[in-house]
Design an enzyme around this catalytic site. Structure first.
Site, PDB file in Angstrom:
ATOM      1  CD  GLU A   1       5.962  22.538   2.633  1.00 36.67           C
ATOM      2  OE1 GLU A   1       5.796  21.337   2.384  1.00 36.67           O
ATOM      3  OE2 GLU A   1       7.277  23.056   2.198  1.00 36.67           O
TER       4      GLU A   1
ATOM      5  CG  ASP B   1      10.366  18.889   1.845  1.00 42.63           C
ATOM      6  OD1 ASP B   1      10.839  19.861   1.398  1.00 42.63           O
ATOM      7  OD2 ASP B   1       8.810  18.441   1.598  1.00 42.63           O
TER       8      ASP B   1
ATOM      9  CE  LYS C   1      13.330  20.959  -1.398  1.00 42.22           C
ATOM     10  NZ  LYS C   1      12.081  20.456  -0.805  1.00 42.22           N
TER      11      LYS C   1
ATOM     12  NE  ARG D   1      13.542  23.177  -5.930  1.00 41.71           N
ATOM     13  CZ  ARG D   1      12.524  22.498  -5.091  1.00 41.71           C
ATOM     14  NH1 ARG D   1      11.807  21.696  -5.782  1.00 41.71           N
ATOM     15  NH2 ARG D   1      12.491  22.643  -3.934  1.00 41.71           N
TER      16      ARG D   1
ATOM     17  CG  HIS E   1       8.333  14.486   6.512  1.00 40.87           C
ATOM     18  ND1 HIS E   1       6.939  14.690   6.464  1.00 40.87           N
ATOM     19  CD2 HIS E   1       8.826  14.806   5.389  1.00 40.87           C
ATOM     20  CE1 HIS E   1       6.566  15.244   5.150  1.00 40.87           C
ATOM     21  NE2 HIS E   1       7.882  15.467   4.623  1.00 40.87           N
TER      22      HIS E   1
ATOM     23  CD  GLU F   1      15.497  24.705  -2.977  1.00 40.73           C
ATOM     24  OE1 GLU F   1      14.037  25.120  -3.219  1.00 40.73           O
ATOM     25  OE2 GLU F   1      15.836  23.730  -3.477  1.00 40.73           O
TER      26      GLU F   1
ATOM     27  CD  GLU G   1       7.283  16.841  -4.060  1.00 47.81           C
ATOM     28  OE1 GLU G   1       7.311  16.842  -2.840  1.00 47.81           O
ATOM     29  OE2 GLU G   1       7.447  18.254  -4.520  1.00 47.81           O
TER      30      GLU G   1
END
Length: 718
Positions: free
Chosen positions: A410, A382, A377, A341, A538, A404, A308
């Site tokens: 979120e 995500d 993750k 990560r 998403h 994670e 990102e």
């Protein structure tokens, strides 16, 4: 005689203990220590007496003694007195194996490791005594919290024989807190770290935060956002970090920082951050030595690189192992670790986002230093309401992988939507990777050291802020609590955790606990149904991720657009990840790939994650896919209405302030669930061209109405 003494003490002490039943705010979390009823008070008093024995010349043992004294005094209504020798009335003894009161007992402490604890009822010199012991002071502290928890939940304490220890070494909260106190993806106010007042003022709330974490076994805190700011590595900021470390240390908690990969350029005056450049490595070694000079028990770094837009080793044509190992080599002498990560994806990479982390990291298995954990993750996209487990679990047998999870919601409605995440995490941890063989669950993968002594761990993106109730809502506290419990034991039960939390937080009456647990256990599935049913993912509006936006298709990066994930067209809907599509399924073990690759065998809750299927496909219910989609959206809305009804029935069993807050938040959730349902159906119907099934109402507005809704100021945005 003892009962007379305790009665006298209670007369004096009752006025010194605040009435915790009045106007509760949620600040006390699951450590409310409410007064016991008369029967429980008598039973506990007979075991506890009025005394406990501990040698508190060390900070952690003092913290343990203080917690025991505070908790018991509040629950029993009279002051518990600390002694240094066992009294005639017996009581409680705290200590490690070296304690003169514990050493002669020959207790099986060797099996406890550094952080385990033992609770045992024994007889010493003819006196009934409760032992709370560990090999270290922090083990004793954990034992005290476990003992107090049993009392709060009404469990017996007179014939104890309990041994417990964590299955994972590192149990860490990741705070996505910025130095200006804004919290990225945070929905509970500003950061609790008041950097401007540090190091001169240590807010007492920091101690309460440490107590809460220690009570559920969390032993590490990453203070800063993964989208890192190099400023925190400057000397003046390290003094602020030192002050927090001093507060946390007695509670067994180490501090960690996020390291911005380009810090040598930004604050070091160098022209490169190439990890293989000797000057860069020397700069980081000097910086790390400086940090340990200020904070001797500093835990290490968390690094987000080449994801990102963040800088990283790929900028210099180096691998993630090259970058991680540079940090690891400098941290090794101090006992520090690197949490690197695996959340990586790039705009210039046309590969399915589901595949990118595996593609980057699988070839690096065995190439990381032994003090590096690759932080993965739970799913490959995500933190979505439902994802299949990440294909890296089980695929890197020579590399420690650290789970994670995201505690802050979120993608699950922020703080106002009741969504207990325990079932989501349990679903992932119980998933069988079939690597190396059947029964190799994700939990076993992360619990099992890749080599003797290799580090293990779990991280959770914190939902803590400076709101009075800590987490933005009363029920979001349950996710913080559940994370700690799963980090201690990845094989734990989400249902059992929910029962414990409900009893500790709301009260131990089954008529209260049972409906609350029922609400919690169905809440995540309700969110899935009204947001992303049948494996969709998403679909949130972009940027802030607040509300529906399945129509968004105009953003620069393909994988930022919801249309990238659902691929709805006139023929059907879903992302083909089989061999005829992106072939992401090939990253899983053959047993998993065969199951999920067959549209007739894949669980329907993952169908559209892996397959693009026709609108008229027959589902297990006998309905078409289109009809089933509408039914699921409505089921999600109806589930929230059912939660509202349950909560309404508890009005006389919950304090007015907290009851009203939950009532209002459930009303918000119900309205937003309908918004999700109506907007999603309006959009997908415009593509499917199918009528709604009988009995299911049309959205009250046309599609353009929902597209026009703008929430650019939603909280938690970057």
């Amino acid at each position: 005689m003892r009962r007379i003494l305790l009665a006298i003490l209670s007369v004096f002490w009752i006025f010194a203990v605040p009435n915790q039943a009045c106007a509760e705010t949620g600040y006390d979390l699951w450590l409310r220590y409410q007064p016991l009823d008369s029967g429980a008070k008598e039973r506990v008093g007979q075991v506890v007496g009025g005394y406990f024995t501990a040698q508190t010349h060390r900070p952690t043992m003092e913290a343990a003694a203080r917690e025991l004294r505070t908790g018991l005094s509040a629950m029993l209504g009279y002051q518990i007195v600390q002694r240094h020798t066992v009294q005639a009335d017996g009581g409680i003894v705290l200590g490690t194996g070296e304690s003169p009161h514990i050493a002669p007992l020959g207790l099986p402490l060797a099996s406890l490791g550094r952080e385990g604890y033992l609770l045992r009822s024994v007889v010493i010199e003819g006196k009934q005594v409760t032992i709370i012991a560990g090999n270290t002071d922090v083990g004793v502290l954990y034992g005290v919290f476990a003992f107090l928890k049993r009392i709060q939940l009404g469990q017996p304490i007179d014939k104890l024989d309990i041994i417990d220890k964590p299955k994972l070494q590192l149990r860490v909260l990741n705070h996505w807190d910025n130095l200006d106190r804004h919290v990225e993806r945070g929905y509970s106010g500003w950061s609790i770290w008041d950097w401007q007042k540090l190091p001169g003022y240590k807010d007492p709330r920091y101690t309460d935060y440490a107590r809460a974490n220690a009570s559920i076994g969390i032993n590490g805190v990453v203070l800063t956002n993964v989208n890192a700011n190099a400023e925190v590595l400057k000397p003046e900021w390290l003094q602020k970090v030192k002050a927090l470390a001093e507060v946390f240390r007695p509670y067994g908690i180490k501090v960690y920082l996020t390291a911005r990969f380009s810090a040598p350029i930004e604050i070091g005056g160098m022209k490169t951050a190439d990890p293989l450049d000797p000057g860069v490595a020397a700069w980081w070694k000097a910086k790390i030595d400086e940090i340990y000079g200020v904070i001797p028990d500093f835990g290490g770094f968390l690094v987000k690189a080449n994801s990102e837009g963040q800088p990283g080793p790929n900028d210099y044509h180096r691998s993630h192992a090259d970058g991680a190992n540079m940090f690891a080599d400098a941290l090794k002498a101090h006992g520090g670790v690197v949490m690197w990560r695996a959340f990586v994806y790039a705009a210039e990479n046309p590969e399915d986002r589901h595949k990118q982390a595996y593609t980057d990291f699988k070839p690096l298995d065995g190439k990381f230093r032994d003090n590096v954990l690759v932080q993965v993750k739970n799913g490959a996209i995500d933190f979505q309401p439902r994802e299949p487990f990440h294909p890296l679990f089980g695929a890197m047998p020579r590399t420690p992988l650290m789970m994670e999870f995201q505690i802050t919601k979120e993608y699950l409605g922020f703080a106002t939507h009741l969504a207990y995440l325990g079932p989501m995490w349990e679903e992932v941890l119980e998933a069988d990777t079939f690597r190396p063989a059947k029964g190799s669950t994700v939990a076993k993968v992360i619990e099992t050291p890749v080599a003797p002594g290799a580090v293990t761990g779990m991280a959770g993106v914190a939902n803590v802020g400076n709101d009075l109730n800590w987490s933005g809502s009363q029920f979001d506290q349950a996710n913080w609590y559940a994370f700690g419990r799963f980090a201690w034991d990845p094989d734990a039960s989400a249902h059992a955790i929910a029962r414990d939390w409900a009893g500790l937080t709301w009260g131990n009456d089954p008529a209260l606990v049972d409906p609350i647990v029922a609400m919690m256990m169905g809440s995540r599935e309700a969110v899935v149904d009204y947001m992303t049913p049948l494996g969709l993912t998403h679909l949130m509006a972009t940027g802030h991720h607040y509300g529906p936006g399945p129509w968004v298709a105009d953003l620069a990066r393909p994988e930022w657009n919801p249309v990238y994930y659902h691929k709805a067209d006139a023929n059907g809907i879903g992302f083909d990840r089989t061999k005829t599509g992106s072939d992401a399924l090939s990253q899983y073990a053959p047993e998993v790939a065969r199951l999920w690759g067959d549209p007739k065998k894949v669980p329907e809750n993952l169908l559209l994650w892996f397959h693009h299927v026709p609108w008229d496909r027959k589902m297990q219910s006998g309905r078409t896919l289109w009809d089933e989609l509408v039914v699921r959206y409505d089921a999600g809305v109806e589930a929230v209405a059912a939660m509202q009804a349950r909560w309404d029935g508890l009005k006389d069993k919950v304090d007015a302030r907290r009851w009203s807050e939950v009532r209002d938040f459930l009303a918000i959730q119900h309205e937003e669930a309908k918004w999700w349902r109506d907007a999603s159906i309006a959009y997908f119907q415009s593509i499917s061209k199918r009528p709604l099934p009988v009995g299911h109402a049309a959205p009250p507005h046309d599609l353009e109405h929902y597209k026009a809704i703008n929430n650019r100021y939603a909280p938690g945005n970057g």
